[in-house]
Design a protein around this motif. Structure first.
Motif, PDB file in Angstrom:
ATOM      1  N   LEU A 298       0.824  -1.207   0.000  1.00  0.00           N
ATOM      2  CA  LEU A 298       0.000   0.000   0.000  1.00  0.00           C
ATOM      3  C   LEU A 298       0.860   1.260   0.000  1.00  0.00           C
ATOM      4  O   LEU A 298       0.557   2.225  -0.709  1.00  0.00           O
ATOM      5  N   LEU A 299       1.933   1.250   0.787  1.00  0.00           N
ATOM      6  CA  LEU A 299       2.767   2.441   0.933  1.00  0.00           C
ATOM      7  C   LEU A 299       3.460   2.810  -0.370  1.00  0.00           C
ATOM      8  O   LEU A 299       3.504   3.982  -0.753  1.00  0.00           O
ATOM      9  N   PHE A 300       4.020   1.809  -1.046  1.00  0.00           N
ATOM     10  CA  PHE A 300       4.801   2.087  -2.249  1.00  0.00           C
ATOM     11  C   PHE A 300       4.012   1.858  -3.540  1.00  0.00           C
ATOM     12  O   PHE A 300       4.564   2.001  -4.625  1.00  0.00           O
ATOM     13  N   GLY A 301       2.758   1.486  -3.435  1.00  0.00           N
ATOM     14  CA  GLY A 301       1.923   1.324  -4.618  1.00  0.00           C
ATOM     15  C   GLY A 301       1.289   2.637  -5.036  1.00  0.00           C
ATOM     16  O   GLY A 301       1.616   3.721  -4.518  1.00  0.00           O
ATOM     17  N   GLN A 302       0.341   2.544  -5.946  1.00  0.00           N
ATOM     18  CA  GLN A 302      -0.287   3.742  -6.481  1.00  0.00           C
ATOM     19  C   GLN A 302      -1.375   4.294  -5.575  1.00  0.00           C
ATOM     20  O   GLN A 302      -1.947   5.342  -5.870  1.00  0.00           O
ATOM     21  N   SER A 303      -1.658   3.619  -4.481  1.00  0.00           N
ATOM     22  CA  SER A 303      -2.763   4.054  -3.619  1.00  0.00           C
ATOM     23  C   SER A 303      -2.362   5.126  -2.620  1.00  0.00           C
ATOM     24  O   SER A 303      -3.217   5.649  -1.914  1.00  0.00           O
ATOM     25  N   THR A 304      -1.074   5.457  -2.509  1.00  0.00           N
ATOM     26  CA  THR A 304      -0.622   6.470  -1.561  1.00  0.00           C
ATOM     27  C   THR A 304       0.168   7.550  -2.294  1.00  0.00           C
ATOM     28  O   THR A 304       0.674   7.343  -3.408  1.00  0.00           O
ATOM     29  N   ALA A 305       0.297   8.703  -1.629  1.00  0.00           N
ATOM     30  CA  ALA A 305       1.048   9.812  -2.223  1.00  0.00           C
ATOM     31  C   ALA A 305       2.522   9.451  -2.387  1.00  0.00           C
ATOM     32  O   ALA A 305       3.164   9.839  -3.369  1.00  0.00           O
ATOM     33  N   ASP A 312       6.015   8.501 -10.323  1.00  0.00           N
ATOM     34  CA  ASP A 312       6.154   9.654 -11.218  1.00  0.00           C
ATOM     35  C   ASP A 312       7.609  10.003 -11.482  1.00  0.00           C
ATOM     36  O   ASP A 312       7.931  10.592 -12.521  1.00  0.00           O
ATOM     37  N   HIS A 313       8.495   9.654 -10.549  1.00  0.00           N
ATOM     38  CA  HIS A 313       9.925   9.927 -10.717  1.00  0.00           C
ATOM     39  C   HIS A 313      10.688   8.703 -11.214  1.00  0.00           C
ATOM     40  O   HIS A 313      11.915   8.636 -11.084  1.00  0.00           O
ATOM     41  N   GLY A 314       9.965   7.747 -11.760  1.00  0.00           N
ATOM     42  CA  GLY A 314      10.612   6.591 -12.383  1.00  0.00           C
ATOM     43  C   GLY A 314      11.124   5.544 -11.421  1.00  0.00           C
ATOM     44  O   GLY A 314      11.956   4.711 -11.795  1.00  0.00           O
ATOM     45  N   ILE A 315      10.649   5.545 -10.172  1.00  0.00           N
ATOM     46  CA  ILE A 315      11.091   4.566  -9.173  1.00  0.00           C
ATOM     47  C   ILE A 315       9.943   3.609  -8.901  1.00  0.00           C
ATOM     48  O   ILE A 315       8.975   3.954  -8.217  1.00  0.00           O
ATOM     49  N   ALA A 316      10.027   2.418  -9.456  1.00  0.00           N
ATOM     50  CA  ALA A 316       8.999   1.394  -9.259  1.00  0.00           C
ATOM     51  C   ALA A 316       9.580   0.302  -8.365  1.00  0.00           C
ATOM     52  O   ALA A 316      10.501  -0.411  -8.759  1.00  0.00           O
ATOM     53  N   LEU A 317       9.060   0.182  -7.157  1.00  0.00           N
ATOM     54  CA  LEU A 317       9.593  -0.771  -6.190  1.00  0.00           C
ATOM     55  C   LEU A 317       8.792  -2.068  -6.134  1.00  0.00           C
ATOM     56  O   LEU A 317       9.358  -3.133  -5.885  1.00  0.00           O
ATOM     57  N   VAL A 318       7.505  -1.993  -6.350  1.00  0.00           N
ATOM     58  CA  VAL A 318       6.651  -3.167  -6.186  1.00  0.00           C
ATOM     59  C   VAL A 318       7.046  -4.242  -7.195  1.00  0.00           C
ATOM     60  O   VAL A 318       7.236  -3.970  -8.384  1.00  0.00           O
ATOM     61  N   THR A 320       9.848  -5.980  -7.473  1.00  0.00           N
ATOM     62  CA  THR A 320      11.226  -5.877  -7.959  1.00  0.00           C
ATOM     63  C   THR A 320      12.169  -6.441  -6.902  1.00  0.00           C
ATOM     64  O   THR A 320      11.771  -6.696  -5.754  1.00  0.00           O
ATOM     65  N   TRP A 321      13.461  -6.608  -7.282  1.00  0.00           N
ATOM     66  CA  TRP A 321      14.425  -7.102  -6.305  1.00  0.00           C
ATOM     67  C   TRP A 321      14.616  -6.145  -5.141  1.00  0.00           C
ATOM     68  O   TRP A 321      14.723  -6.591  -3.981  1.00  0.00           O
ATOM     69  N   PRO A 322      14.688  -4.804  -5.359  1.00  0.00           N
ATOM     70  CA  PRO A 322      14.740  -3.907  -4.188  1.00  0.00           C
ATOM     71  C   PRO A 322      13.583  -4.112  -3.225  1.00  0.00           C
ATOM     72  O   PRO A 322      13.736  -3.935  -2.011  1.00  0.00           O
ATOM     73  N   ALA A 323      12.412  -4.481  -3.756  1.00  0.00           N
ATOM     74  CA  ALA A 323      11.276  -4.757  -2.859  1.00  0.00           C
ATOM     75  C   ALA A 323      11.561  -5.962  -1.980  1.00  0.00           C
ATOM     76  O   ALA A 323      11.187  -5.990  -0.802  1.00  0.00           O
ATOM     77  N   ALA A 324      12.243  -6.982  -2.535  1.00  0.00           N
ATOM     78  CA  ALA A 324      12.616  -8.145  -1.725  1.00  0.00           C
ATOM     79  C   ALA A 324      13.593  -7.747  -0.631  1.00  0.00           C
ATOM     80  O   ALA A 324      13.524  -8.243   0.503  1.00  0.00           O
TER      81      ALA A 324
END
Length: 511
Positions: A298-305, A312-318, A320-324
């Motif tokens: 929820l925090l790093f998805g599209q549902s929060t600011a 929007d700044h090109g950082i997609a964590l969900v 991905t390996w950084p998410a692990a």
């Protein structure tokens, strides 16, 4: 030096022993090959059985213990199981009966007739035989008190469920569990949600096999255990191990620093604020890992600011390996923090105050006194945090997903290998995790025992240096591996004054 060398040799020998034991236990835990009773045991391939009298047999038997409800090429099939390549027989263990679907063309080629009672009984006997060999301790079709129905129809109805045996989507073929009635403008999953029942309850598990004539059952020479072991490791995908190692190592580097800093600052704050900080830092330890993963999603998805700003700044964590890595940090941080905090709180406050009166900065006290004295507990916490990161499952699966070679760690591999019917591989990874956990605990015990022996010798030498020959007194915590040491304060003051009076690196006051 001799003791250190001996300790290192002993550790190397212990590691070698663990590796050897891993291989033997993995072999022992690998399910035994089951050979058909109607032909020589040295001839039938694993997963094959034949009834020479009936004139047909089964081969390529596969058991799927769980399915999935995700879309396939944007097509909703409901709750689906894959149909193995070449399989012409699908067995569904439904709530009220057991359905056996036989492909018409394969039945004709094998000489099987669905309306012949003897053929049906022979087929069911072969299915029960192979299902038992692939259950690996699970429930058996032979124990199910349900009627069996053999059919060549591609769809059948039972209660609220519809079973589609060979649903083709793209390049895949699936066995699908769907609602019995689906409105034209709806999908299986939508209708199930509206009706309020779980499609996963419609099939306890699904078996696949290929029906062939008795003479066409694949045969090979019975392999030796060395051949089986070599073949097993040749086909084994080691990517989960390397992903786990890389993820846990990166997580440990962050957890070690953050855990020490958080414990240091928490130990030095006021009691009211300390309770709040301690609760925040410790709560991931008591929360279910799936809750942690859901909150991160929820925090790093599209549902929060925060998530939208990162995207929007090109950082997609969900997924991905950084998410692990983040998932491993979240679940392992409390272990590092709590262990370090307990070690810091066990230190003698008067000893730290004595250093402050001599002008030592808080950072110098931390690096020069607190860290050295608390290091045994910190080392133990570090190893435990690493082991916890290696064993993380729920948070990683929620936040990082299951992508082979990217986010698929050993615990995730165990679950999905079991779901896919690859129980041999799942058992191997289980053995690896158990032995790794044993090694971690053994290392902590050996290191703690070695540290206590080192301290005892140091205390005896300190007693001899004072001339009275008596060892220094230690707290009761010392006997249990604690880090609190009650020392001679006059000797401490002299030591600190001597260090502050040194011509190089003088940070305090001289006496």
């Amino acid at each position: 030096m001799a003791e250190r060398t001996g300790w290192r040799c002993g550790s190397a020998g212990l590691l070698a022993l663990v590796l050897v034991v891993t291989c033997f236990i993995s072999l022992a835990c690998t399910p035994a090959r089951t050979w058909a009773d109607d032909v020589a045991a040295s001839e039938n391939r694993e997963g094959s059985a034949v009834d020479a009298q009936a004139g047909f047999g089964l081969e390529g038997f596969t058991r799927y213990n769980a399915g999935a409800q995700r879309l396939v090429d944007d097509v909703d099939l409901g709750y689906r199981f894959p149909v193995a390549d070449g399989s012409t027989v699908v067995i569904v263990n439904a709530p009220e009966s057991i359905w056996v679907h036989v492909d018409e063309a394969a039945a004709e080629t094998a000489g099987f007739r669905a309306d012949d009672v003897e053929d049906v009984e022979a087929l069911i006997a072969l299915i029960k035989q192979l299902d038992e060999s692939h259950a690996h301790g699970g429930a058996l079709l032979a124990d199910e008190q349900k009627p069996w129905t053999v059919t060549t129809q591609n769809e059948v109805l039972e209660g609220a469920y519809r079973y589609v045996f060979r649903a083709k989507v793209g390049e895949g073929v699936y066995t699908s569990v769907q609602p019995a009635y689906i409105p034209q403008d709806s999908t299986p999953s939508q209708e199930a949600a509206v009706s309020g029942f779980d499609l996963g309850d419609g099939a306890l598990w699904v078996d696949n096999a290929a029906l062939v004539a008795a003479g066409d059952v694949a045969t090979v020479a019975a392999p030796t255990w060395q051949d089986e072991l070599a073949a097993f490791f040749a086909d084994l995908d080691m990517q989960p191990f390397w992903v786990s190692l890389k993820t846990s190592g990166m997580a440990l580097a962050v957890t070690f620093v953050l855990g020490l800093l958080a414990a240091w600052r928490t130990a030095g704050t006021s009691s009211r604020l300390k309770g709040l900080l301690d609760s925040v830092f410790t709560i991931p330890m008591v929360l279910p890992p799936t809750v942690c993963g859901f909150l991160l999603l929820l925090l790093f998805g599209q549902s929060t600011a925060v998530g939208r700003w990162l995207i929007d700044h090109g950082i997609a964590l969900v997924f991905t390996w950084p998410a692990a890595v983040i998932s491993a940090i979240v679940v392992s941080f409390p272990l590092m923090y709590r262990t370090a905090l307990g070690a810091f709180e066990a230190l003698d406050e008067q000893m730290l105050d004595a250093a402050r009166t001599l002008g030592w900065s808080e950072r110098r006290i931390f690096t020069g006194i607190m860290l050295p004295l608390a290091w045994p507990s910190i080392a133990a916490g570090t190893v435990l945090a690493f082991a916890r990161a290696m064993g993380e499952f729920g948070c990683t699966l929620f936040f990082a997903g299951n992508y082979a070679g990217v986010t698929q760690t050993i615990p995730i591999a165990i679950y999905f290998e079991w779901m896919s019917g690859n129980t041999d591989v799942a058992l191997f990874w289980v053995v690896v995790v158990i032995l790794f956990s044993f090694l971690v605990i053994l290392f902590i015990n050996l290191y703690t025992a070695r540290t206590l022996r080192y301290r005892e010798r140091g205390l005896r030498r300190a007693g001899r240096s004072r001339g009275d020959g008596a060892p220094m007194k230690v707290d009761g915590l010392e006997a249990h591996g604690g880090d609190a040491v009650r020392i001679d304060r006059d000797a401490l003051a002299a030591l600190l004054v001597d260090r502050d009076s040194a011509p190089v690196g003088n940070e305090g006051r001289s006496s």
